[in-house]
Design an enzyme around this catalytic site. Structure first.
Site, PDB file in Angstrom:
ATOM      1  N   ASP A  34       0.825  -1.206   0.000  1.00 18.46           N
ATOM      2  CA  ASP A  34       0.000   0.000   0.000  1.00 18.46           C
ATOM      3  C   ASP A  34       0.866   1.265   0.000  1.00 18.46           C
ATOM      4  O   ASP A  34       1.795   1.390   0.807  1.00 18.46           O
ATOM      5  CB  ASP A  34      -0.888  -0.002   1.261  1.00 18.46           C
ATOM      6  CG  ASP A  34      -2.141   0.824   1.096  1.00 18.46           C
ATOM      7  OD1 ASP A  34      -2.151   1.729   0.235  1.00 18.46           O
ATOM      8  OD2 ASP A  34      -3.114   0.587   1.819  1.00 18.46           O
ATOM      9  N   ASP A  35       0.563   2.182  -0.914  1.00 14.24           N
ATOM     10  CA  ASP A  35       1.217   3.505  -0.955  1.00 14.24           C
ATOM     11  C   ASP A  35       2.705   3.460  -1.304  1.00 14.24           C
ATOM     12  O   ASP A  35       3.421   4.425  -1.023  1.00 14.24           O
ATOM     13  CB  ASP A  35       1.058   4.237   0.388  1.00 14.24           C
ATOM     14  CG  ASP A  35      -0.291   4.911   0.535  1.00 14.24           C
ATOM     15  OD1 ASP A  35      -1.250   4.485  -0.131  1.00 14.24           O
ATOM     16  OD2 ASP A  35      -0.408   5.859   1.344  1.00 14.24           O
ATOM     17  N   CYS A  74      -6.616   4.224  -2.740  1.00 18.69           N
ATOM     18  CA  CYS A  74      -6.639   2.803  -2.384  1.00 18.69           C
ATOM     19  C   CYS A  74      -7.850   2.061  -2.933  1.00 18.69           C
ATOM     20  O   CYS A  74      -7.715   1.108  -3.703  1.00 18.69           O
ATOM     21  CB  CYS A  74      -6.612   2.645  -0.867  1.00 18.69           C
ATOM     22  SG  CYS A  74      -5.149   3.325  -0.068  1.00 18.69           S
ATOM     23  N   HIS A 128      -9.810  -3.164  -0.312  1.00 16.75           N
ATOM     24  CA  HIS A 128      -9.656  -2.014   0.582  1.00 16.75           C
ATOM     25  C   HIS A 128     -10.134  -2.346   1.991  1.00 16.75           C
ATOM     26  O   HIS A 128      -9.615  -1.813   2.973  1.00 16.75           O
ATOM     27  CB  HIS A 128     -10.443  -0.817   0.040  1.00 16.75           C
ATOM     28  CG  HIS A 128     -10.277   0.430   0.858  1.00 16.75           C
ATOM     29  ND1 HIS A 128      -9.058   1.049   1.028  1.00 16.75           N
ATOM     30  CD2 HIS A 128     -11.177   1.166   1.556  1.00 16.75           C
ATOM     31  CE1 HIS A 128      -9.211   2.118   1.789  1.00 16.75           C
ATOM     32  NE2 HIS A 128     -10.473   2.208   2.128  1.00 16.75           N
ATOM     33  N   ASP A 315      -0.818  -0.239  -4.973  1.00 18.03           N
ATOM     34  CA  ASP A 315      -2.074   0.324  -5.481  1.00 18.03           C
ATOM     35  C   ASP A 315      -1.942   1.716  -6.079  1.00 18.03           C
ATOM     36  O   ASP A 315      -2.750   2.110  -6.915  1.00 18.03           O
ATOM     37  CB  ASP A 315      -3.165   0.303  -4.408  1.00 18.03           C
ATOM     38  CG  ASP A 315      -2.724   0.879  -3.074  1.00 18.03           C
ATOM     39  OD1 ASP A 315      -1.581   1.380  -2.972  1.00 18.03           O
ATOM     40  OD2 ASP A 315      -3.511   0.823  -2.122  1.00 18.03           O
ATOM     41  N   HIS A 316      -0.949   2.484  -5.700  1.00 21.43           N
ATOM     42  CA  HIS A 316      -0.716   3.832  -6.258  1.00 21.43           C
ATOM     43  C   HIS A 316       0.569   4.364  -5.664  1.00 21.43           C
ATOM     44  O   HIS A 316       1.195   3.717  -4.815  1.00 21.43           O
ATOM     45  CB  HIS A 316      -1.879   4.787  -5.950  1.00 21.43           C
ATOM     46  CG  HIS A 316      -2.289   4.752  -4.515  1.00 21.43           C
ATOM     47  ND1 HIS A 316      -1.516   5.262  -3.507  1.00 21.43           N
ATOM     48  CD2 HIS A 316      -3.392   4.228  -3.922  1.00 21.43           C
ATOM     49  CE1 HIS A 316      -2.124   5.067  -2.351  1.00 21.43           C
ATOM     50  NE2 HIS A 316      -3.251   4.433  -2.573  1.00 21.43           N
TER      51      HIS A 316
END
Length: 497
Positions: A34-35, A74, A128, A315-316
């Site tokens: 994540d992130d 997310c 999520h 995710d990003h």
């Protein structure tokens, strides 16, 4: 007698392990982070990052330096990846609950594998959230989940050292903890995956392992902070006055979206904590890399080592001060570009691919690699040709969406951004990887803009109700400049109080 028994046990284990390793279909290890922005060693974006395990995986397969999420947040990103549907076709631009959306009432990626003979297990943040809160991770998708389908991730962390704790604003918190790895939820997710691999499988498996860090808050054990002394860190690469040539809509996304959570004027007034924040992010990445490493070790020491596809994705991205932004949610490269590595039997090894690919491409690609029938609703591209030959001819752009009618189109050479009010940006990423020079207003590049506009989807659907994103994502009549000015004033007033 004892020797004969021992030999029989050894022979039985070898036969059992060999039979598991020789499944006709490959297994899948699906690692989500994540992130995590492009701060991994293979990307060569920032020299101080330490990701030896992710880089080890990079040498085992194809690593993409031009991979993009479908939405820079997310829930929307994960909904798109796991259903195979673009946000502009589903309306899931924000934090919509997948289970409440007719457009996303489809067979998800793990569910598709389960329906086609795979034993599907998972742990941590893949969707999520959970079926309980409507954000995914439903019982029909999994044979096993830890801690449970209704409580998919362990978000606990150690106690921050009080003297080192920092909270510039809101939930933007960071600092070292006085605990070891065992106090971290991500450590337990990694341990579960290791033990589950040791336990073994009697059929091809799909194992999803989701790590929460480096998502905020950046709390990890102190030993990871010590790897990155603040005095030895070079600053994040950015340009002063970088926003001078971007349109009003771009500033709107970079600043107004974050007011109340990510303050507009932090870049100007609170520079004293920027290096400490960078240290905390790098420490969180290093901690997560270690968790990835122990899962890779367990796989390599298992009977499945030679017959398992490994996918690592995030995710990003995340801005670390570039364009005066500390967050995600924008269409700029720091927010939209993601690390992506795919290691698959018979495919290219230790290769870098510069072609534009998307997270939504994973659904059809894994189907193909595992010889599964297509689910029928997938909207991404099969990137298997790039896994065979990372330099293969590739004509598909990557499309990232931030709310209705806000698009970024990424090719191997260009990034074109189009906003709902007609504002545009254009960057020649080979020469300008940081997107410092907006070429869209220059008539010299009119034909390039015209060509890239053709990739903009037509008829994007409205934002589906239930999103916690601000409603102005769907409004095309608001005065963005006035909204931005008003939001800054409101933030400053709250700060003075």
């Amino acid at each position: 007698m004892i020797g004969r028994v021992a030999s029989l046990i050894l022979f039985s284990w070898m036969f059992w392990g060999s039979s598991m390793a020789q499944n006709s279909q490959p297994n899948v290890l699906f690692i989500a982070i994540d992130d995590l922005r492009d701060y991994v060693g293979y990307a060569k974006t920032f020299s101080k990052v330490r990701t030896p395990n992710i880089d080890r995986l990079s040498k085992m397969g194809v690593s993409f330096t031009n991979a993009y999420c479908q939405a820079p947040m997310c829930a929307a990103s994960r909904n798109s990846l796991l259903t195979g549907i673009y946000p502009f076709n589903s309306g899931a631009y924000g934090f919509q609950k997948r289970k409440e959306m007719p457009a996303l009432d489809v067979i998800t990626l793990p569910e598709h594998f389960k329906n086609n003979g795979y034993y599907v297990v998972g742990t941590g943040k893949i969707h999520h959230g959970s079926d309980y809160d409507g954000h995914g991770c439903s019982p029909e998708e999994w044979d096993e989940y830890w801690p449970s389908v209704s409580s998919p991730r362990d978000g606990s962390h150690g106690k921050p050292i009080e003297s080192e704790f920092k909270q510039p604003w809101g939930h933007f918190k960071f600092g070292p903890t006085d605990s070891g790895d065992e106090a971290e939820g991500d450590h337990r997710h990694g341990e579960w995956a290791v033990n589950r691999l040791k336990k073994g499988f009697n059929q091809p498996f799909f194992m999803a392992v989701g790590f929460f860090r480096p998502h905020l808050p950046w709390f990890v054990p102190e030993k990871y902070f010590e790897q990155f002394p603040v005095d030895g860190l070079s600053p994040v690469i950015k340009k002063e006055n970088d926003l001078n040539d971007v349109p009003a809509a771009a500033e709107f996304f970079g600043h107004f979206m974050h007011v109340g959570r990510y303050a507009y004027d932090v870049e100007i007034t609170q520079k004293e904590w920027h290096q400490e924040a960078l240290q905390a992010y790098l420490a969180s990445v290093a901690f997560t890399d270690k968790q990835v490493g122990k899962v890779l070790d367990a796989l390599e020491n298992s009977p499945y080592a030679n017959n398992t596809i490994i996918v690592l994705w995030t995710d990003h991205g995340f801005h670390l001060g570039e364009k005066q932004t500390w967050s995600k949610f924008t269409l700029w490269r720091e927010s939209a570009r993601v690390p992506l590595i795919i290691s698959a039997p018979g495919m290219s090894k230790n290769s870098i691919c510069k072609q534009p690919v998307q997270l939504i491409d994973l659904y059809p690609t894994l189907n193909t690699l595992c010889s599964l029938p297509l689910a029928g609703h997938e909207e991404g591209n099969n990137i298997k040709p790039l896994l065979r030959n990372p330099k293969a001819n590739w004509k598909h752009p990557a499309i990232t969406v931030a709310g209705k009618n806000n698009y970024a189109i990424s090719t191997d050479k260009w990034r074109y951004i189009s906003y709902f009010n007609g504002d545009e940006e254009l960057y020649q990423i080979e020469e300008d990887p940081h997107e410092w020079n907006n070429l869209a207003p220059n008539p010299k590049y009119g034909k390039v803009v015209q060509k890239l506009r053709k990739y903009i989807p037509t008829g994007g659907v409205d934002n589906y109700p239930g999103s916690t994103l601000p409603v102005y994502y769907d409004r095309n009549t608001w005065d963005i400049e006035q909204i931005t000015k008003r939001s800054i004033q409101q933030y400053q007033q709250r700060k003075q109080k």
